[in-house]
Design an enzyme around this catalytic site. Structure first.
Site, PDB file in Angstrom:
ATOM      1  NE  ARG A 187      -3.189   0.241   2.815  1.00  0.00           N
ATOM      2  CZ  ARG A 187      -3.721   0.357   4.175  1.00  0.00           C
ATOM      3  NH1 ARG A 187      -4.100  -0.694   4.541  1.00  0.00           N
ATOM      4  NH2 ARG A 187      -3.989   1.374   4.435  1.00  0.00           N
ATOM      5  CB  CYS A 188       4.076   2.067   1.259  1.00  0.00           C
ATOM      6  SG  CYS A 188       5.498   3.317   1.315  1.00  0.00           S
TER       7      CYS A 188
END
Length: 102
Positions: free
Chosen positions: A11-12
């Protein structure tokens, strides 16, 4: 098992970019989704030593609200206490971290 290990959060954006860079360069890496399979305290100490950091804060998300909520900004905390906090709260681990032969 790959000689390169990346502690990764899909998600980064920075973490995804690091994985993409390794793939573009043809570098095989073992991606460890550390939120799903968090490193234990022993592995965190090993990572800390391999990174050659003076302070475990160098591998922590020091701007994260949880960091402040847990009082981890206390300058009296030693590296062992900080690494234990990461072990208990893996979301505090700064990412990506890439380890391998130099």
């Amino acid at each position: 098992m790959s000689e390169i290990k990346i502690f990764h959060n899909p998600r980064c954006s920075k973490s995804r970019a690091a994985v993409s860079l390794l793939e573009e360069r043809g570098i095989a890496a073992e991606a460890v989704k550390y939120l799903d399979t968090p490193p234990d305290l022993s592995e965190l100490k090993d990572i800390f030593n391999k990174l050659g950091l003076e302070s475990a804060r160098g591998m922590m998300r020091v701007k994260d609200d949880l960091y402040k909520e847990l009082g981890l900004d206390n300058p009296d905390l030693d590296n062992d206490a900080l690494l234990r906090a990461i072990a208990d709260h893996p979301a505090l681990l700064e990412r990506p971290i890439v380890l391998g032969k130099r």
